[in-house]
Design an enzyme around this catalytic site. Structure first.
Site, PDB file in Angstrom:
ATOM      1  N   ARG A  47       0.845  -1.194   0.000  1.00 19.93           N
ATOM      2  CA  ARG A  47       0.000   0.000   0.000  1.00 19.93           C
ATOM      3  C   ARG A  47       0.876   1.239   0.000  1.00 19.93           C
ATOM      4  NH1 ARG A  47      -2.447   2.857   4.681  1.00 19.93           N
ATOM      5  NH2 ARG A  47      -4.248   4.047   3.952  1.00 19.93           N
ATOM      6  N   SER A 119     -12.890  -3.648   1.005  1.00 20.67           N
ATOM      7  CA  SER A 119     -13.195  -3.070   2.308  1.00 20.67           C
ATOM      8  C   SER A 119     -14.680  -2.752   2.392  1.00 20.67           C
ATOM      9  CB  SER A 119     -12.397  -1.781   2.518  1.00 20.67           C
ATOM     10  OG  SER A 119     -11.016  -2.045   2.551  1.00 20.67           O
ATOM     11  N   LYS A 148      -5.672   5.510   8.779  1.00 19.69           N
ATOM     12  CA  LYS A 148      -6.583   6.077   7.785  1.00 19.69           C
ATOM     13  C   LYS A 148      -7.433   7.129   8.486  1.00 19.69           C
ATOM     14  CE  LYS A 148      -8.078   3.852   4.268  1.00 19.69           C
ATOM     15  NZ  LYS A 148      -8.802   2.954   3.321  1.00 19.69           N
TER      16      LYS A 148
END
Length: 224
Positions: A47, A119, A148
């Site tokens: 990521r 997700s 996040k």
């Protein structure tokens, strides 16, 4: 799902490690990934945050190196969001969020043999993702998380409801640590997905090993 059937994928999702370049402090990302794999990480997601993205060629080289590590340790390797990159380097698949490419389109791009994770936060999102071809779901944030900034929390009841509603494996995401992972026992998940619980630690391998041990206990399993 390529080299993994659903039972193999379920086991591979026990300790799902998501990379984050913010924690490197001069170390190489591939080296930290190998430390996590040595400690027992069973799944790797590459990521890249927008504010720390490498140039394409450098990222491609790094991704290929991490893919080779995952092959050596026999764990799945997926790319966050970037379907084109996943295809370019032959990753095992991709993980997408609700604001990324729609699951059905991802499946049409990747074909039937690659892994797709999605997700989700609600039963409705989970069922839609499953119907469009998702192989597993990441549900959260189950605890407050700094990884996040826009992540909203999912209650334990909602997590249980999602696990009951779908037939594909579910991993919990968001704010999970060695200290709170046992709170997820009995929810129906097959594993956990973490970033800072592994990669923010000075001893990445030791952090992964300790978290894997507690996760196995949380899941009610006797071994890995």
């Amino acid at each position: 799902m390529g080299n993994w059937n659903q039972e193999e994928l379920k086991k591979a999702l026990q300790l799902y490690a998501v990379t984050d370049r913010h924690w490197l402090n001069g170390r190489r990302l591939a080296d930290d990934v190998e430390r996590a794999l040595r400690g027992g990480a069973t799944f790797i997601q590459l990521r890249e945050k927008d504010d720390m993205k490498l140039e394409h060629d450098a990222f491609l080289k790094e991704a290929a190196e991490i893919k080779a590590l995952c092959r050596r340790y026999k764990v799945p390797f997926v790319i966050d969001d970037d379907v084109d990159l996943a295809l370019e380097i032959g990753a095992d698949g991709v993980h997408v969020g609700q604001s990324d490419m729609e699951t059905g389109l991802v499946r049409s791009r990747l074909g039937k043999d690659r892994i797709i994770g999605v997700s989700t936060q609600t039963v409705e999102e989970a069922l839609l993702a499953e119907s469009r071809g998702a192989d597993y779901l990441g549900v959260g944030a189950v605890f407050p998380t700094g990884s996040k900034a826009d992540a909203s929390e999912v209650s334990m009841d909602a997590l249980r409801a999602i696990c009951k509603a779908v037939s594909i494996p579910v991993v919990a995401i968001g704010g999970i640590t060695e200290e709170n992972v046992m709170e997820l026992a009995g929810s129906g998940i097959v594993g956990i997905s973490v970033i800072s619980a592994i990669f923010s630690k000075e001893d990445v391998e030791g952090a992964a090993r300790a978290l894997k041990s507690r996760t196995i206990r949380m899941l009610g399993l006797s071994g890995d």
